[in-house]
Design an enzyme around this catalytic site. Structure first.
Site, PDB file in Angstrom:
ATOM      1  N   SER A  47       4.837   2.636   8.113  1.00  0.00           N
ATOM      2  CA  SER A  47       4.431   1.526   7.262  1.00  0.00           C
ATOM      3  C   SER A  47       5.565   1.084   6.339  1.00  0.00           C
ATOM      4  O   SER A  47       6.160   1.884   5.624  1.00  0.00           O
ATOM      5  CB  SER A  47       3.231   1.944   6.415  1.00  0.00           C
ATOM      6  OG  SER A  47       2.699   0.855   5.730  1.00  0.00           O
ATOM      7  N   LEU A  69      -5.097 -24.854  -0.789  1.00  0.00           N
ATOM      8  CA  LEU A  69      -5.580 -26.080  -0.154  1.00  0.00           C
ATOM      9  C   LEU A  69      -6.996 -26.405  -0.594  1.00  0.00           C
ATOM     10  O   LEU A  69      -7.314 -27.557  -0.884  1.00  0.00           O
ATOM     11  CB  LEU A  69      -5.501 -25.950   1.365  1.00  0.00           C
ATOM     12  CG  LEU A  69      -5.965 -27.136   2.208  1.00  0.00           C
ATOM     13  CD1 LEU A  69      -5.186 -28.396   1.838  1.00  0.00           C
ATOM     14  CD2 LEU A  69      -5.804 -26.831   3.689  1.00  0.00           C
ATOM     15  N   ASP A  74       0.183  -7.642   1.525  1.00  0.00           N
ATOM     16  CA  ASP A  74       0.592  -6.241   1.635  1.00  0.00           C
ATOM     17  C   ASP A  74       2.115  -6.107   1.669  1.00  0.00           C
ATOM     18  O   ASP A  74       2.667  -5.309   2.436  1.00  0.00           O
ATOM     19  CB  ASP A  74      -0.033  -5.559   2.852  1.00  0.00           C
ATOM     20  CG  ASP A  74      -0.022  -4.034   2.717  1.00  0.00           C
ATOM     21  OD1 ASP A  74       0.171  -3.545   1.594  1.00  0.00           O
ATOM     22  OD2 ASP A  74      -0.177  -3.342   3.747  1.00  0.00           O
ATOM     23  N   HIS A 102       0.810  -1.223   0.000  1.00  0.00           N
ATOM     24  CA  HIS A 102       0.000   0.000   0.000  1.00  0.00           C
ATOM     25  C   HIS A 102       0.841   1.269   0.000  1.00  0.00           C
ATOM     26  O   HIS A 102       0.338   2.346  -0.320  1.00  0.00           O
ATOM     27  CB  HIS A 102      -0.993   0.001   1.175  1.00  0.00           C
ATOM     28  CG  HIS A 102      -0.392   0.234   2.513  1.00  0.00           C
ATOM     29  ND1 HIS A 102      -0.095  -0.795   3.375  1.00  0.00           N
ATOM     30  CD2 HIS A 102      -0.033   1.362   3.154  1.00  0.00           C
ATOM     31  CE1 HIS A 102       0.411  -0.295   4.496  1.00  0.00           C
ATOM     32  NE2 HIS A 102       0.470   1.007   4.375  1.00  0.00           N
TER      33      HIS A 102
END
Length: 483
Positions: free
Chosen positions: A230, A285, A154, A124
């Site tokens: 971040s 899966l 992310d 992001h």
């Protein structure tokens, strides 16, 4: 004489109270540890408060801080409305973007993981960026190339043209313990190389993903993280990277006690795939699941579990790796290759470590007895029209087949394409359900799965699906096409 004694007594009392206040203001732990380091002053005991047991982060901070960089991005005004309202964007870019900006500046952090210029940050932070610049602690700035991005975790990988850069070594996020001290390094509010400390508050946290496919098994800490952190480093006391700081939980946009990081064991696999393949090769899966702790007590009792732990399988997708390995609805996954499973997030985290075609042993409980299932993982990249053994065609996480004569007669239609299973992907997020019969894609009729694939490829932006539900009612849904 009496007056002089009174003054002396008052002075002694005042000195005693002052010293008591100093001693009392220190930690109880320091007082306990210092009981053998006391001296008699005549009026009170003084305590040596130098011998404490507080954590020392100097090595971790000094050895890692130069490898955490400031990331500056330029974003053009063509960003979508969904990006403008993205809470990640608001939290870490410092406020809401303007309605019609010509050019917007944003910032975050990154971690140098290889001396030849590879840098990890958040998806992001760089999503939609037309220019990315990286500034080191020595104020040297490089223009960076985005090697690859992965929205599901992310995580993004950058590359700068440099050699001999400082790095942070990878640690093992699985080895983190609750209550363990960690430090966060980043550039909150453009305050470069800021270091904060906290403890591991929880592991395996997942957040609401609004129907999007996400792999979330966050490390939760109480280290102060703010807009700009971040993409920065979460480091243990040994100076090892254990996570990439990603988000905060806040109603104001500023730190309020909860911060979250992507575990480095997830990051390692994503980064390796981006370097080796340019994209993430994700294993699948093929189940829907619920943590046992979220089941009602009666169901847990009926499962005859020795401990109320593991993940309950709600549904097994047709033709999936789980079905081929023998797993069934109602089974409880206990471990994957010996690693204990405690939540749906921990299943996602473990499966993320594998590539399509890799084998694994899943231990599960069925009617109170433990069994092992040999699993060969399939690929998440199934929206390209790949054909399964049963003849079904993959389409954005779902499986398509031509409808039978019986279905045509039951629904009163001449042709169409049936959705025979729905797995994680855009179809599921758009509301597709098993048994739905597709009649039109973007107003064009379809009679076989390949028609759906071909029309979807021709779509410029969105894919609009019309048809009838399993009980014959008209229905429709739509989703955006990949760029």
């Amino acid at each position: 004489m009496k007056k002089g004694l009174a003054i002396i007594a008052a002075s002694v009392l005042l000195s005693g109270l002052t010293a008591y206040g100093i001693v009392k203001s220190q930690s109880d732990k320091a007082l306990v540890n210092a009981t053998n380091n006391t001296a008699d002053s005549g009026y009170f005991r003084t305590v040596n408060l130098q011998q404490t047991d507080y954590p020392d982060f100097t090595y971790a901070a000094e050895s890692c801080v130069d490898a955490v960089v400031f990331v500056k991005v330029t974003i053009q005004s063509r960003q979508s409305q969904s990006q403008q309202m993205d809470p990640f964007f608001q939290f870490f870019f410092g406020g809401s973007p303007q309605a019609q900006p010509r050019e917007q500046q944003g910032s975050g952090s990154g971690v140098i993981i290889r001396s030849d210029g590879y840098i990890v940050t958040n998806n992001h932070v760089v999503d939609g960026a037309t220019k990315v610049e990286v500034t080191l602690t020595n104020n040297k700035t490089y223009e960076a190339t985005v090697v690859g991005k992965d929205a599901a975790t992310d995580v993004a990988l950058l590359k700068v043209d440099a050699e001999g850069l400082p790095t942070v070594p990878f640690g093992n996020s699985d080895a983190l313990r609750l209550g363990e001290w960690v430090i966060a390094i980043g550039s909150p509010y453009n305050l470069r190389s800021t270091i904060t400390a906290g403890i591991v508050s929880a592991k395996g946290r997942s957040m609401s993903s609004n129907g999007e496919f996400k792999i979330e098994s966050f490390i939760q800490t109480d280290a102060a993280v703010n807009p700009g952190n971040s993409g920065g480093a979460l480091v243990n006391k040994a100076g090892e990277l254990v996570g990439i700081n990603t988000m905060i939980y806040s109603q104001t946009g500023s730190y309020s006690g909860y911060s979250f990081a992507v575990p480095v064991n997830i990051v390692k696999k994503i980064v390796a795939d981006l370097i080796d393949f340019g994209s993430v090769k994700r294993a699948k899966l093929g189940i829907s699941m619920t943590g046992v702790e979220n089941l009602d007590e009666k169901l847990v009792k009926d499962l005859k579990l020795s401990r109320p732990e593991g993940v309950y399988i709600n549904e097994v997708q047709k033709g999936s790796a789980a079905e081929k390995g023998g797993l069934k609805s109602g089974d409880v996954i206990i471990s994957i290759d010996g690693k204990k499973i405690t939540s749906a997030a921990s299943v996602q985290e473990q499966v993320n470590n594998y590539h399509p075609g890799d084998e694994s042993t899943i231990t599960y409980s069925r009617e109170g007895k433990l069994h092992d299932a040999k699993i060969v993982f399939q690929s998440m990249e199934e929206e390209t029209g790949s054909v399964d053994e049963d003849g079904s065609v993959a389409f954005y996480g779902s499986k398509l087949q031509g409808i039978s004569d019986k279905t045509k007669e039951r629904l009163g239609i001449k042709s169409g394409v049936e959705i025979v299973s729905v797995g994680t992907g855009k179809m599921q997020a758009a509301g597709a359900q098993e048994g739905f019969v597709i009649l039109y894609i973007n107003d064009q009729p379809v009679s076989k799965p390949q028609d759906v694939i071909d029309l979807a490829k021709k779509a410029k932006r969105a894919i609009y699906v019309e048809g009838v539900t399993a009980n014959g009612r008209p229905g429709y849904f739509a989703f955006g096409k990949d760029e």
